[in-house]
Every structure is written in C-alpha cells, then in structure tokens.
Design an enzyme around this catalytic site. Structure first.
Site, short mmCIF file in Angstrom:
data_model
loop_
_atom_site.label_atom_id
_atom_site.label_comp_id
_atom_site.label_asym_id
_atom_site.label_seq_id
_atom_site.Cartn_x
_atom_site.Cartn_y
_atom_site.Cartn_z
N GLU A 83 3.71 -5.06 -4.16
CA GLU A 83 2.68 -4.87 -5.18
C GLU A 83 1.52 -4.00 -4.71
OE1 GLU A 83 3.91 -5.61 -7.77
OE2 GLU A 83 4.76 -7.61 -7.88
N ASP A 84 1.64 -3.43 -3.52
CA ASP A 84 0.60 -2.57 -2.95
C ASP A 84 -0.75 -3.27 -2.93
OD1 ASP A 84 -0.39 -0.25 -1.75
OD2 ASP A 84 -1.00 0.60 -3.67
#
Length: 137
Positions: A83-84
């Site tokens: 999900e960075d």
C-alpha cells in the site's frame, strides 16, 4: 494485533490475496464500513472518508482478515509495502488507520488503508471515478 479490513485486491479471489494473505489468516468474514466510498483510476481502488467525497449513505464492502499471530508482523510489513505506507511519511499513497468496521457478528476495530492526501486531491480534480456500488469485484 488488529485484523485488516480489505476491500480491493486483497479480498478473497483477487490477485494480492493469493500472494499475501492466503494461508496467513485464522478468520475471514464479510465486513463493511459505512460513510466511506471507493474510487479508482484502474487496477485497484482507494477508500475515502472525506465528507465532500462520500455520497450520502455510501458504504464500502469488503472482508475482515484476522492474521495468524506468528505471521502478523511479517504480513503487516508486506501490506504496508503493497500500500506504499510508511508511518509518519508525508505523501503516502495510502494511510493505515484504525476504524470500527461492521460484520454480521457485530462491530470490530480494524486496520484500514485509506487514500492519502495526494489521492484525495486527484479525486477532487476528477482523475478517479466513484465505484457506486462500494464493492470492488
């Protein structure tokens, strides 16, 4: 060690479920998060809760995934990477927040990855579109 509310590619039957969650969970159940909406520009969705971006009565539908204790830290790190999300970093693609999600057996506190500020700005510019059903499929 909270469960994760997943609503996109981490749901059962989706590509990232098979890669990151299959075999790591002790419980998986249908769940939903009222007063939120899904937006997308292509291969994955973003959950938003900003009042100006959520139509009245909107709900996002997904699944509540409870990860096995011995797999929890590794799974958390892998999901954050996917999900960075980096805690404390400005400009995350997603932010990981605690929210009370609903299930058939009652409410449950869970981690939820929501759209970061950069994504919300793109939505306001019209670069992503609303998924009216609240369901990624």
């Amino acid at each position: 060690m909270r469960p994760f509310f997943v609503y996109g590619t981490l749901k059962r039957g989706q590509s990232n479920y098979a890669r990151l969650l299959a075999g790591q969970t002790v419980s998986e159940m249908r769940a939903w998060l009222p007063n939120t909406a899904l937006y997308t520009a292509g291969p994955y969705p973003f959950l938003v809760e900003a009042v100006d971006l959520v139509p009245p009565g909107a709900t996002v539908f997904g699944e509540l995934m409870t990860v096995a204790v011995d797999q929890y830290q590794q799974t958390l790190a892998l999901l954050d990477e996917l999900e960075d999300f980096v805690p404390g970093r400005v400009g995350n693609l997603y932010e990981r927040v605690i929210r009370m999600v609903q299930t058939a057996v009652g409410p449950c506190e869970a981690w939820v990855y929501i759209a970061g500020a950069v994504v919300e700005a793109a939505i306001r510019r019209g670069e992503l579109w609303l998924i009216d059903s609240g369901e990624w499929s």
